[in-house]
Enzyme design. Structure first.
Site: not given
Ligand SMILES: *Cc1c(COP(=O)(O)O)cnc(C)c1O
Length: 425
Positions: A141, A210, A235-236, A382
């Site tokens: 990500f 992560d 939030y996911k 997705r």
């Molecule tokens: C959603 C997600 C993030 C989000 O990071 P934020 O700081 O909340 O914007 C980071 N890493 C991964 C792998 C994600 O899926």
């Protein structure tokens, strides 16, 4: 676009979901059917994007009202003690911990994933000060890659981007940190979390996992695999609400020596002494930074009630079953669509990615028909399959809508083109 890390799997000759009746039958024996009533879902929509922003839990609006009217409005600053505001990061952390295999006292909630990743990567690297490389996941990500690069600049480390297959070869005595995602945010591939951790530990490296696309989607068992550090979103799949705070896990054995870079006063051993010098709290509270977003945290706390009485083994079984349905449907009924997500259960998270010729337009056409998935550039649709509120029939019907959109060519309508929309979300 990096090379697809997922080798193609053979299409199964024996689909589990060959017809809509198979979806009906799966719902008839669904032990999680009760959980849907715990959410407030809009009528007429099938929400396949809970891996990006989980929906509203029915318990949240009342909790927010209470937080505003009673806690803030009436109890004012006394709420720090009387309503437990001060201890909320650890309380929430322990509740999240139950979903990720972490015993109490190892998870602290607050700030964003990006911030927590910075904390974890620096603290992990500081446990191996003599080592000079950090290994991160190729194609991870964006925020994970950007933060890792910045941490490396800050600490004078070199970053190597590798795939899980290349990891064993890349590790050596100079590897300080290995930072990977449990579930690939694009392909939905599930990492061999225990294996990667073991391999990295054999080389003496510290591992940062992560869990953004894993927490609330499957059990990770951080303690059992002897994880070092982990971070994840609120939030996911945890449904904490837009901008919900993230969290950090620090294994108990590392807590006394964890030297976190963001030394805010909430992480001080004696915050109200207001000392001029920092001295970290013992235990997970040293991961706290500054004043947390209380309203968001109270919403998150209420949202976590949806997990009461939910077995993660049952959750996983249903998640895999929903994934199987999408894959069987795509294989049998969506010509020209490639299933990018691994077909084997043990290599899948809880979303399925399909490669389509014009995934952006197809996604927009689906949204116009009440099926909400998301698009990941350049060519992936997705579909997030959150087992707490989705039924098999709902997902089957959504796939039927996708079939109609593709076979009729409806997705080619100019209204769904990227230029018509102006923005790419
Ligand atoms: C959603 C997600 C993030 C989000 O990071 P934020 O700081 O909340 O914007 C980071 N890493 C991964 C792998 C994600 O899926």
């Amino acid at each position: 676009m990096p090379a697809d890390p997922v080798p193609a799997d053979p299409v199964r000759a024996d689909p589990v979901f060959a017809a809509r009746e198979d979806a009906v039958a799966a719902d008839d024996r669904d032990p999680l059917a009760f959980a849907r009533a715990r959410f407030s879902l809009p009528a007429g929509r099938t929400y396949l994007d809970g891996n990006s922003l989980g929906p509203l839990a029915a318990s949240v609006p009342g909790a927010i009202d209470d937080a505003i009217a009673r806690q803030w409005g009436r109890d004012l600053i006394m709420s720090w003690n009387d309503n437990g505001w001060w201890t909320l990061p650890g309380r929430l952390g322990d509740r999240i911990g139950r979903l990720i295999g972490a015993a109490a006292g190892q998870v602290s909630c607050g700030d964003s994933t990006s911030v927590q990743l910075f904390q974890a990567l620096v603290a992990a690297a500081r446990l191996r000060p003599e080592r000079r490389t950090m290994i991160i996941e190729a194609g991870g990500f964006p925020t994970d890659q950007y933060i890792a690069d910045s941490v490396a600049r800050l600490l004078g480390l070199t970053v190597w981007r590798v795939t899980a297959d290349e990891l064993a070869h890349a590790l050596d005595q100079d590897t300080a940190v290995v930072a990977f995602s449990v579930v690939d945010y694009r392909t939905g591939e599930l990492a061999d979390v225990a294996g990667v951790t073991r391999t990295a530990h054999l080389a003496g490296a510290v591992v940062v996992w992560d869990l953004c696309h894993a927490a609330g989607a499957l059990a990770v068992e951080l303690d059992a695999i002897e994880a070092d550090f982990a971070v994840g979103c609120g939030y996911k799949y945890l449904n904490g609400g837009p901008g919900a705070p993230a969290w950090i896990y620090i294994a108990r054995r590392h807590q006394p020596s964890a030297d976190l870079p963001l030394t805010g006063w909430h992480g001080h051993a004696d915050p109200f002494a207001l000392a001029a010098d920092y001295s970290p709290a013992t235990g997970i509270d040293r991961a706290r930074i500054g004043t947390p977003p209380l309203l968001s945290m109270l919403a998150f706390e209420a949202a976590l009630e949806v997990w009461d009485g939910v077995s993660l083994a049952t959750l996983r079984t249903k998640s895999l079953s929903l994934g199987r349905l999408v894959i069987d449907f795509a294989d049998a009924r969506l010509p020209g669509v490639e299933v990018v997500t691994p077909r084997q259960d043990e290599r899948r998270g809880s979303h399925v990615a399909l490669r389509l010729p014009d995934a952006y337009a197809a996604c927009q056409a689906l949204i116009a028909r009440g099926v909400i998935g998301d698009f990941r550039a350049p060519d992936l649709l997705r579909l997030g399959l959150a087992p707490l509120y989705l039924s098999h029939v709902e997902v089957w019907d959504a796939m039927t809508v996708l079939r109609e959109v593709l076979s009729s060519g409806a997705y080619r309508d100019a209204a769904y083109s990227r230029t018509a929309r102006g923005t790419v979300t």
